[in-house]
Design an enzyme around this catalytic site. Structure first.
Site, PDB file in Angstrom:
ATOM      1  CG  ASP A 131      -0.258   0.036   2.516  1.00  0.00           C
ATOM      2  OD1 ASP A 131       0.889  -0.440   2.579  1.00  0.00           O
ATOM      3  OD2 ASP A 131      -0.837   0.537   3.488  1.00  0.00           O
ATOM      4  CD  GLU A 132       4.024   2.382   3.550  1.00  0.00           C
ATOM      5  OE1 GLU A 132       5.181   2.818   3.435  1.00  0.00           O
ATOM      6  OE2 GLU A 132       3.567   1.917   4.604  1.00  0.00           O
TER       7      GLU A 132
HETATM    8 MG   LIG Z   1      -1.087   2.459   4.653  1.00  0.00          MG
END
Ligand SMILES: [Mg+2]
Length: 413
Positions: free
Chosen positions: A105-106
């Site tokens: 998620d990054e």
């Molecule tokens: Mg996150």
């Protein structure tokens, strides 16, 4: 000219995707939890509403339920998370081809070359937030800075759906008052060590003599000192860049805590199969072994050792890992997670200097035995053959979904 680096972090990622999939969850306290049967269920991600009750990632369901009795527990859907993760990256690629993922998620984005097309770093950050919200229905926090370490730190400062900027002109005011643990690379063990010497904030770290930090933390001490002083010059790897394999590792959170050396040995053996397989696939051999041990209090310790000769087989990898563990671990607490990593990799068959007192015949036998076992596994499936000691309940989950890959140049301490 300073670089313009963005770090984009999807907010409450798993919980947000679950809410997209099931709109009834919207506005409610939601926690996505690891498989209920296997460990007593750990919170992997939570919604803003759950956060407001003090629910934390990594705690047990019963703890979370104590804080928030109406908490809705949801099982994870990794396929969906991967799908949304890819969709987000496609949007990032519209602004630069230098997109380096960090976990699911990054991402870091180097937008230095994009500002003439799309406006300043802040403009791009705001466009990204808007597009992710409109096109995916998710929110991101974006950090904008002149290096990767500060961009990541900035994205943590304001959540959800926010842009935070750290410039060379003002980094001391923003970064230095923060606790040392706010910076990437500083885990619990390092935080505790720094604290015991009165270094609580990043400013105190930045102003400590590098020679002292080197004495305290080895070469990583210098790296952290540079980071805290804004001297991180590591690059954002572009889309086509393939990082040379620096190490190959595998880890697991056990289904119940391990309580003795025998159980630890079994888990290392099982993990080593996978490490050895990937070493063979990449034509590499290990000249060192590193182990990470996380105890029941979530404290992680890391140890490493050199191997007497280059190794590819799982039997010796597990043996060395177990010996290292026995030598270093004091058993004051039980063990929750284990990881083994093959390090100092060299090309297989590159040759090595024979040393006295090493049992090469036994080594050679183990390499051959391991190759035979792996051939059978490849042909007839993972469970077709194993060691008798691994046949019972060795406290490992059926499938290990948790694979942690570190980008080149970033070390977790
Ligand atoms: Mg996150």
């Amino acid at each position: 000219m300073d670089r313009i680096i963005l770090h984009c972090d999807m907010n409450n990622f798993y919980a947000s995707v679950e809410t997209l999939l099931n709109p009834k969850l919207k506005g409610k306290p939601v926690a996505v939890c690891g498989s209920l049967e296997e460990r007593h269920g750990i919170v992997l991600s939570k919604s803003e509403e759950a956060k407001a009750f003090g629910v934390k990632t990594g705690e047990a369901i019963w703890q979370a339920k104590q804080k928030c009795p109406d908490l809705l527990i949801v099982s994870p859907h990794y396929e969906e998370y991967l799908k949304y993760s890819k969709l987000a990256r496609e949007i990032y690629y519209d602004y630069t081809n230098q997109v380096e993922p960090f976990g699911i998620d990054e991402c870091w984005l180097d937008c230095t070359g994009s500002v003439h097309l799309f406006g300043s770093g802040i403009d791009i950050a705001n466009q990204l937030r808007k597009r992710i919200k409109e096109e995916l229905g998710l929110t991101i926090s974006v950090g904008v800075s002149f290096n990767k370490v500060f961009a990541k730190l900035a994205s943590d400062l304001k959540k959800p759906d926010a842009t935070t900027v750290i410039m060379r002109e003002n980094f001391k005011e923003i970064v230095w008052p923060l606790e040392v643990s706010a910076m990437i690379g500083i885990g619990r063990a390092t935080t505790a060590k720094l604290r015991s010497y009165g270094i609580d904030t990043l400013g105190e770290l930045a102003k400590s003599p590098p020679s002292f930090l080197k004495h305290l933390l080895g070469i990583n001490g210098i790296t952290l000192w540079k980071y805290a002083n804004g001297m991180d010059d590591s690059i954002v790897y572009d889309a086509d860049y393939k990082a040379p394999v620096k190490s190959i590792g595998h880890g697991v959170t056990c289904t119940a805590d391990l309580v003795n050396n025998e159980e630890v040995k079994n888990v290392f053996m099982e993990l080593s199969f996978n490490v050895s397989k990937r070493l063979k696939e990449n034509g590499l051999e290990a000249n060192g072994v590193q182990i990470s041990v996380r105890d029941e209090k979530f404290f992680t310790k890391q140890y490493q050792t050199k191997t007497p000769y280059p190794i590819q087989n799982s039997i010796e990898l597990a043996q060395i890992a177990t010996e290292l563990f026995i030598k270093r671990y004091d058993w004051k607490t039980n063990v929750r997670s284990l990881a083994i990593r093959a390090i100092d990799l060299t090309k297989a068959g590159a040759g090595f200097q024979m040393k006295l007192f090493c049992d090469y015949i036994s080594h050679d036998k183990k390499e051959r035995l391991d190759t035979a076992i792996q051939k059978i596994k490849n042909k007839y499936g993972k469970k077709s053959i194993t060691f008798a000691s691994l046949m019972g309940n060795i406290k490992m989950p059926e499938e290990i979904t948790e694979v942690i890959t570190l980008p080149a140049g970033v070390h977790l301490l």
